[in-house]
Write a protein that holds these residues in place. Structure first.
Motif, PDB file in Angstrom:
ATOM      1  N   ALA A   8      93.191   3.879  50.498  1.00 39.11           N
ATOM      2  CA  ALA A   8      92.728   4.870  51.465  1.00 39.11           C
ATOM      3  C   ALA A   8      92.214   6.112  50.764  1.00 39.11           C
ATOM      4  O   ALA A   8      91.200   6.704  51.150  1.00 39.11           O
ATOM      5  CB  ALA A   8      93.869   5.229  52.412  1.00 39.11           C
ATOM      6  N   ALA A  11      88.813   5.555  49.205  1.00 39.55           N
ATOM      7  CA  ALA A  11      87.764   5.525  50.220  1.00 39.55           C
ATOM      8  C   ALA A  11      87.284   6.914  50.564  1.00 39.55           C
ATOM      9  O   ALA A  11      86.094   7.127  50.838  1.00 39.55           O
ATOM     10  CB  ALA A  11      88.291   4.835  51.481  1.00 39.55           C
ATOM     11  N   LEU A  12      88.192   7.893  50.517  1.00 40.74           N
ATOM     12  CA  LEU A  12      87.821   9.246  50.917  1.00 40.74           C
ATOM     13  C   LEU A  12      86.782   9.864  49.993  1.00 40.74           C
ATOM     14  O   LEU A  12      86.100  10.817  50.366  1.00 40.74           O
ATOM     15  CB  LEU A  12      89.071  10.138  50.924  1.00 40.74           C
ATOM     16  CG  LEU A  12      90.090   9.856  52.032  1.00 40.74           C
ATOM     17  CD1 LEU A  12      91.318  10.717  51.828  1.00 40.74           C
ATOM     18  CD2 LEU A  12      89.471  10.116  53.398  1.00 40.74           C
ATOM     19  N   ILE A  15      83.410   9.368  51.777  1.00 48.19           N
ATOM     20  CA  ILE A  15      83.265   9.578  53.215  1.00 48.19           C
ATOM     21  C   ILE A  15      82.283  10.719  53.459  1.00 48.19           C
ATOM     22  O   ILE A  15      82.212  11.666  52.691  1.00 48.19           O
ATOM     23  CB  ILE A  15      84.629   9.890  53.854  1.00 48.19           C
ATOM     24  CG1 ILE A  15      85.507   8.633  53.830  1.00 48.19           C
ATOM     25  CG2 ILE A  15      84.489  10.394  55.272  1.00 48.19           C
ATOM     26  CD1 ILE A  15      86.884   8.847  54.387  1.00 48.19           C
ATOM     27  N   GLU A  68      82.636   1.764  50.250  1.00 48.28           N
ATOM     28  CA  GLU A  68      82.314   2.999  49.554  1.00 48.28           C
ATOM     29  C   GLU A  68      80.847   3.036  49.143  1.00 48.28           C
ATOM     30  O   GLU A  68      80.178   4.060  49.264  1.00 48.28           O
ATOM     31  CB  GLU A  68      83.204   3.141  48.324  1.00 48.28           C
ATOM     32  CG  GLU A  68      84.676   3.325  48.643  1.00 48.28           C
ATOM     33  CD  GLU A  68      85.561   3.251  47.407  1.00 48.28           C
ATOM     34  OE1 GLU A  68      86.669   3.782  47.466  1.00 48.28           O
ATOM     35  OE2 GLU A  68      85.129   2.656  46.399  1.00 48.28           O
ATOM     36  N   THR A  71      78.512   3.600  52.144  1.00 50.08           N
ATOM     37  CA  THR A  71      78.665   4.974  52.613  1.00 50.08           C
ATOM     38  C   THR A  71      77.994   5.943  51.650  1.00 50.08           C
ATOM     39  O   THR A  71      77.333   6.909  52.070  1.00 50.08           O
ATOM     40  CB  THR A  71      80.157   5.328  52.772  1.00 50.08           C
ATOM     41  OG1 THR A  71      80.762   4.397  53.663  1.00 50.08           O
ATOM     42  CG2 THR A  71      80.321   6.723  53.333  1.00 50.08           C
ATOM     43  N   ASN A  75      75.009   8.374  52.793  1.00 50.79           N
ATOM     44  CA  ASN A  75      75.209   9.816  52.629  1.00 50.79           C
ATOM     45  C   ASN A  75      74.128  10.431  51.746  1.00 50.79           C
ATOM     46  O   ASN A  75      73.611  11.508  52.031  1.00 50.79           O
ATOM     47  CB  ASN A  75      76.579  10.093  52.025  1.00 50.79           C
ATOM     48  CG  ASN A  75      77.709   9.861  53.004  1.00 50.79           C
ATOM     49  OD1 ASN A  75      77.479   9.576  54.173  1.00 50.79           O
ATOM     50  ND2 ASN A  75      78.931   9.972  52.522  1.00 50.79           N
ATOM     51  N   ASN A 101      85.722   0.602  64.416  1.00 52.36           N
ATOM     52  CA  ASN A 101      86.566   1.787  64.294  1.00 52.36           C
ATOM     53  C   ASN A 101      86.859   2.167  62.848  1.00 52.36           C
ATOM     54  O   ASN A 101      87.571   3.141  62.600  1.00 52.36           O
ATOM     55  CB  ASN A 101      87.894   1.560  65.030  1.00 52.36           C
ATOM     56  CG  ASN A 101      87.697   1.340  66.520  1.00 52.36           C
ATOM     57  OD1 ASN A 101      86.879   2.009  67.143  1.00 52.36           O
ATOM     58  ND2 ASN A 101      88.431   0.404  67.092  1.00 52.36           N
ATOM     59  N   ALA A 102      86.321   1.426  61.897  1.00 50.26           N
ATOM     60  CA  ALA A 102      86.588   1.709  60.486  1.00 50.26           C
ATOM     61  C   ALA A 102      85.886   2.997  60.064  1.00 50.26           C
ATOM     62  O   ALA A 102      84.849   3.366  60.622  1.00 50.26           O
ATOM     63  CB  ALA A 102      86.113   0.539  59.621  1.00 50.26           C
ATOM     64  N   TRP A 103      86.428   3.680  59.056  1.00 53.74           N
ATOM     65  CA  TRP A 103      85.819   4.936  58.605  1.00 53.74           C
ATOM     66  C   TRP A 103      84.405   4.724  58.069  1.00 53.74           C
ATOM     67  O   TRP A 103      83.594   5.642  58.066  1.00 53.74           O
ATOM     68  CB  TRP A 103      86.701   5.597  57.536  1.00 53.74           C
ATOM     69  CG  TRP A 103      86.863   4.811  56.257  1.00 53.74           C
ATOM     70  CD1 TRP A 103      87.877   3.974  55.929  1.00 53.74           C
ATOM     71  CD2 TRP A 103      85.978   4.814  55.128  1.00 53.74           C
ATOM     72  NE1 TRP A 103      87.688   3.435  54.683  1.00 53.74           N
ATOM     73  CE2 TRP A 103      86.533   3.938  54.162  1.00 53.74           C
ATOM     74  CE3 TRP A 103      84.778   5.460  54.833  1.00 53.74           C
ATOM     75  CZ2 TRP A 103      85.929   3.692  52.933  1.00 53.74           C
ATOM     76  CZ3 TRP A 103      84.157   5.228  53.606  1.00 53.74           C
ATOM     77  CH2 TRP A 103      84.733   4.349  52.664  1.00 53.74           C
ATOM     78  N   TYR A 104      84.108   3.515  57.633  1.00 53.19           N
ATOM     79  CA  TYR A 104      82.802   3.204  57.062  1.00 53.19           C
ATOM     80  C   TYR A 104      81.863   2.546  58.072  1.00 53.19           C
ATOM     81  O   TYR A 104      80.763   2.119  57.712  1.00 53.19           O
ATOM     82  CB  TYR A 104      82.973   2.274  55.857  1.00 53.19           C
ATOM     83  CG  TYR A 104      83.921   1.119  56.121  1.00 53.19           C
ATOM     84  CD1 TYR A 104      83.512  -0.008  56.827  1.00 53.19           C
ATOM     85  CD2 TYR A 104      85.232   1.167  55.676  1.00 53.19           C
ATOM     86  CE1 TYR A 104      84.384  -1.056  57.083  1.00 53.19           C
ATOM     87  CE2 TYR A 104      86.119   0.122  55.927  1.00 53.19           C
ATOM     88  CZ  TYR A 104      85.688  -0.987  56.624  1.00 53.19           C
ATOM     89  OH  TYR A 104      86.540  -2.026  56.877  1.00 53.19           O
ATOM     90  N   TYR A 106      79.928   3.582  60.503  1.00 50.91           N
ATOM     91  CA  TYR A 106      78.602   4.197  60.677  1.00 50.91           C
ATOM     92  C   TYR A 106      77.644   3.765  59.571  1.00 50.91           C
ATOM     93  O   TYR A 106      76.472   3.448  59.833  1.00 50.91           O
ATOM     94  CB  TYR A 106      78.725   5.716  60.697  1.00 50.91           C
ATOM     95  CG  TYR A 106      77.407   6.444  60.804  1.00 50.91           C
ATOM     96  CD1 TYR A 106      76.691   6.465  62.002  1.00 50.91           C
ATOM     97  CD2 TYR A 106      76.867   7.118  59.712  1.00 50.91           C
ATOM     98  CE1 TYR A 106      75.477   7.127  62.102  1.00 50.91           C
ATOM     99  CE2 TYR A 106      75.661   7.786  59.795  1.00 50.91           C
ATOM    100  CZ  TYR A 106      74.975   7.792  60.994  1.00 50.91           C
ATOM    101  OH  TYR A 106      73.761   8.446  61.074  1.00 50.91           O
TER     102      TYR A 106
END
Length: 384
Positions: A8, A11-12, A15, A68, A71, A75, A101-104, A106
């Motif tokens: 986790a 992954a940040l 983000i 990652e 993203t 980005n 719903n995953a952070w990635y 989008y």
């Protein structure tokens, strides 16, 4: 638990970090000093593209995952991708292992919307190889517009190790100086990419698109920006068919992939979809030599190409079919009739509630994706 926390935290680092140019603490990352890619990493940090894992740690030597990597690409290029007013479908519509719903999520929706060809079963947590990341990044660059390139061929010492469909993108990446060869002239395509090296490539991509004037890309997508309902172009269709059915040129005797421009009069050799068209051609898909890659496909055209790719790329048990009768069969183009009939028999194509096929109607992204899913399922269940 420790492993989950580490994943986790990693992954940040990529983000979405707010708006471009967001200011951060002056001290920078503590663990990039002396790293070969330190300057690029810090510049991406200053632009708000990446953040540290925690307490100013970037972990440049760690492997970069697909989540990652995608993203990072989105980005880095977000200001040039024209996403301000776009409404996107959730990625689970296209990728079996990507949650809405995953952070990635989008990033994967953007990748699909902009035509970056990801495998349907891509695992967001799997580390990316160098050739995979460069392939995705190069398509991201080209989604910002077409860029004229000098027609040169760069010799790669380990070219034989490249995956065929990635070759064209890697050549263009080298020409644009997004990626580089090592001192021995090798690309090391199967090596797992580090986060530091990926950040350096992403920075090179940003520098390139900001310093070069693109030729505006030709688009035939509908004004409705919702990807599921947008029309599908020939370039998008063939690329997704080739990727979905895992077509390749492993059987081809030559070491060099034939030029797309020699087969298709309206296709440039450096187009992002050029390799896919060549692969489809040599796998028996009867694409017209004057194919317009930007033109939206009809339902019968897409069905014809998909059915040929399915049938000519591998062996299936022979089936006898009784021609299906449907309300608008007289509207079919004669040369497409057999493929459409077999597609209906196999359960790949379907009639609507009124018993019509609507052969001349433009096919949507959603309908094409569903047909490709059924074709892949058929291939998996029936291949010898």
């Amino acid at each position: 638990m420790l492993k989950a926390k580490k994943t986790a935290a990693a992954a940040l680092a990529v983000i979405l970090a707010g708006s471009a140019g967001q200011a951060f603490a002056a001290e920078g990352f503590k663990d990039v000093k002396g790293d070969a890619h330190a300057a690029q990493i810090e510049k991406l940090r200053d632009r708000g593209v990446v953040q540290g894992v925690k307490d100013g740690i970037f972990a440049p030597k760690e492997q970069i995952t697909a989540a990652e990597g995608l993203t990072l690409i989105v980005n880095a290029l977000r200001d040039k991708l024209g996403l301000e007013t776009v409404k996107l479908a959730g990625p689970s519509s296209y990728y079996t292992k990507v949650s809405d719903n995953a952070w990635y999520a989008y990033a994967f929706s953007v990748a699909h919307y902009k035509g970056i060809d990801l495998p349907k079963d891509i695992d967001p947590n799997r580390p990316l190889t160098k050739e995979e990341f460069v392939y995705y990044l190069q398509q991201g660059i080209e989604a910002t517009g077409g860029y004229p390139l000098i027609k040169i061929y760069i010799q790669i010492a380990d070219e034989a190790d490249l995956t065929t469909i990635y070759q064209g993108a890697i050549q263009r990446s080298l020409i644009m100086k997004i990626s580089q060869l090592d001192e021995d002239g090798k690309f090391h395509p199967k090596a797992v990419l580090s986060r530091g090296e990926a950040a350096a490539y992403a920075f090179n991509a940003v520098s390139f698109v900001e310093s070069h004037q693109p030729v505006p890309p030709v688009s035939s997508e509908s004004e409705d920006a919702y990807q599921a309902e947008a029309e599908l172009t020939g370039a998008q269709a063939v690329s997704r068919i080739v990727t979905g059915l895992k077509l390749n040129l492993d059987f081809f005797s030559s070491n060099k992939v034939p030029a797309a421009s020699g087969l298709f009069s309206k296709v440039a050799d450096d187009a992002w979809y050029a390799d896919a068209l060549v692969i489809a051609h040599f796998n028996g898909v009867e694409l017209p030599s004057d194919l317009d890659p930007a033109k939206a496909l009809t339902r019968e055209e897409f069905t014809f190409y998909l059915q040929q790719a399915l049938e000519k790329s591998r062996q299936y048990p022979l089936i006898n079919i009784k021609p299906a009768e449907f309300a608008d069969d007289s509207d079919l183009t004669a040369s497409y009739q057999g493929a459409v009939q077999r597609s209906l028999k196999m359960g790949i194509a379907q009639l609507n509630a009124d018993g019509k096929f609507l052969p001349k109607e433009r096919i949507t992204q959603k309908d094409a994706a569903q047909m490709l899913d059924r074709a892949i399922a058929y291939a998996d269940a029936h291949s010898k």
